[in-house]
Design a protein around this motif. Structure first.
Motif, PDB file in Angstrom:
ATOM      1  N   MET A   1       0.848  -1.164   0.000  1.00 50.22           N
ATOM      2  CA  MET A   1       0.000   0.000   0.000  1.00 50.22           C
ATOM      3  C   MET A   1       0.895   1.228   0.000  1.00 50.22           C
ATOM      4  N   PHE A   2       0.429   2.262  -0.603  1.00 55.90           N
ATOM      5  CA  PHE A   2       1.186   3.493  -0.643  1.00 55.90           C
ATOM      6  C   PHE A   2       0.322   4.650  -0.190  1.00 55.90           C
ATOM      7  N   ILE A   3       0.963   5.685   0.265  1.00 53.23           N
ATOM      8  CA  ILE A   3       0.264   6.870   0.745  1.00 53.23           C
ATOM      9  C   ILE A   3       0.765   8.059  -0.057  1.00 53.23           C
ATOM     10  N   ILE A   4      -0.159   8.841  -0.563  1.00 52.16           N
ATOM     11  CA  ILE A   4       0.192  10.030  -1.326  1.00 52.16           C
ATOM     12  C   ILE A   4       0.179  11.221  -0.374  1.00 52.16           C
ATOM     13  N   VAL A   5       1.287  11.927  -0.347  1.00 57.31           N
ATOM     14  CA  VAL A   5       1.387  13.116   0.494  1.00 57.31           C
ATOM     15  C   VAL A   5       1.517  14.314  -0.444  1.00 57.31           C
ATOM     16  N   PRO A   6       0.423  15.021  -0.687  1.00 59.18           N
ATOM     17  CA  PRO A   6       0.485  16.141  -1.627  1.00 59.18           C
ATOM     18  C   PRO A   6       1.261  17.317  -1.045  1.00 59.18           C
ATOM     19  N   THR A   7       2.019  17.972  -1.916  1.00 62.41           N
ATOM     20  CA  THR A   7       2.735  19.168  -1.489  1.00 62.41           C
ATOM     21  C   THR A   7       1.929  20.418  -1.820  1.00 62.41           C
ATOM     22  N   THR A   8       0.952  20.249  -2.704  1.00 63.41           N
ATOM     23  CA  THR A   8       0.051  21.347  -3.050  1.00 63.41           C
ATOM     24  C   THR A   8      -1.376  20.822  -2.933  1.00 63.41           C
ATOM     25  N   PRO A   9      -2.347  21.690  -2.751  1.00 60.57           N
ATOM     26  CA  PRO A   9      -3.734  21.224  -2.661  1.00 60.57           C
ATOM     27  C   PRO A   9      -4.163  20.507  -3.957  1.00 60.57           C
ATOM     28  N   LEU A  10      -4.880  19.415  -3.792  1.00 56.70           N
ATOM     29  CA  LEU A  10      -5.355  18.656  -4.940  1.00 56.70           C
ATOM     30  C   LEU A  10      -6.762  19.100  -5.300  1.00 56.70           C
ATOM     31  N   ASP A  11      -7.019  19.218  -6.598  1.00 54.32           N
ATOM     32  CA  ASP A  11      -8.375  19.564  -7.015  1.00 54.32           C
ATOM     33  C   ASP A  11      -9.189  18.282  -7.190  1.00 54.32           C
ATOM     34  N   ALA A  12     -10.469  18.421  -7.376  1.00 52.23           N
ATOM     35  CA  ALA A  12     -11.377  17.277  -7.450  1.00 52.23           C
ATOM     36  C   ALA A  12     -11.027  16.350  -8.616  1.00 52.23           C
ATOM     37  N   ASN A  13     -10.614  16.894  -9.749  1.00 50.79           N
ATOM     38  CA  ASN A  13     -10.278  16.059 -10.902  1.00 50.79           C
ATOM     39  C   ASN A  13      -9.056  15.196 -10.629  1.00 50.79           C
ATOM     40  N   THR A  14      -8.077  15.746  -9.958  1.00 51.04           N
ATOM     41  CA  THR A  14      -6.883  14.967  -9.631  1.00 51.04           C
ATOM     42  C   THR A  14      -7.221  13.853  -8.663  1.00 51.04           C
ATOM     43  N   ILE A  15      -8.004  14.167  -7.645  1.00 53.41           N
ATOM     44  CA  ILE A  15      -8.411  13.148  -6.675  1.00 53.41           C
ATOM     45  C   ILE A  15      -9.211  12.051  -7.366  1.00 53.41           C
ATOM     46  N   ARG A  16     -10.107  12.424  -8.261  1.00 53.66           N
ATOM     47  CA  ARG A  16     -10.913  11.443  -8.987  1.00 53.66           C
ATOM     48  C   ARG A  16     -10.019  10.552  -9.845  1.00 53.66           C
ATOM     49  N   ALA A  17      -9.042  11.129 -10.524  1.00 54.32           N
ATOM     50  CA  ALA A  17      -8.143  10.349 -11.377  1.00 54.32           C
ATOM     51  C   ALA A  17      -7.343   9.345 -10.547  1.00 54.32           C
ATOM     52  N   ILE A  18      -6.855   9.790  -9.386  1.00 58.95           N
ATOM     53  CA  ILE A  18      -6.104   8.885  -8.514  1.00 58.95           C
ATOM     54  C   ILE A  18      -7.010   7.764  -8.018  1.00 58.95           C
ATOM     55  N   ALA A  19      -8.224   8.096  -7.608  1.00 61.64           N
ATOM     56  CA  ALA A  19      -9.158   7.088  -7.100  1.00 61.64           C
ATOM     57  C   ALA A  19      -9.532   6.087  -8.182  1.00 61.64           C
ATOM     58  N   GLU A  20      -9.771   6.548  -9.405  1.00 61.38           N
ATOM     59  CA  GLU A  20     -10.144   5.645 -10.489  1.00 61.38           C
ATOM     60  C   GLU A  20      -9.006   4.692 -10.838  1.00 61.38           C
ATOM     61  N   SER A  21      -7.784   5.208 -10.890  1.00 64.20           N
ATOM     62  CA  SER A  21      -6.660   4.333 -11.216  1.00 64.20           C
ATOM     63  C   SER A  21      -6.421   3.318 -10.097  1.00 64.20           C
ATOM     64  N   THR A  22      -6.593   3.758  -8.844  1.00 64.40           N
ATOM     65  CA  THR A  22      -6.421   2.839  -7.722  1.00 64.40           C
ATOM     66  C   THR A  22      -7.510   1.770  -7.745  1.00 64.40           C
ATOM     67  N   ASN A  23      -8.750   2.157  -7.999  1.00 59.14           N
ATOM     68  CA  ASN A  23      -9.847   1.190  -8.064  1.00 59.14           C
ATOM     69  C   ASN A  23      -9.636   0.188  -9.181  1.00 59.14           C
TER      70      ASN A  23
END
Length: 59
Positions: free
Chosen positions: A1-23
């Motif tokens: 398992m990995f944990i993403i630690v953002p250095t800048t605020p993530l927008d909704a599209n980025t979060i959605r893309a990460i979630a879709e690829s992880t799923n």
């Protein structure tokens, strides 16, 4: 398992893309495990050296 630690605020599209690829990755892993379980069902996974693989009886 990995944990993403953002250095800048993530927008909704980025979060959605990460979630879709992880799923999709998790679905692929589950499909591989299911295929592996189906393929090995009813037979021994490890047999002693020199013995023939024999299906285990189903009860």
């Amino acid at each position: 398992m990995f944990i993403i630690v953002p250095t800048t605020p993530l927008d909704a599209n980025t979060i959605r893309a990460i979630a879709e690829s992880t799923n999709s990755m998790l679905k692929d892993q589950a499909a591989k495990q299911t295929a592996r379980d189906t393929r090995t069902a009813g037979s021994r996974r490890h047999t002693p050296v020199g013995s023939r693989p024999v299906a285990l009886p189903t009860s």
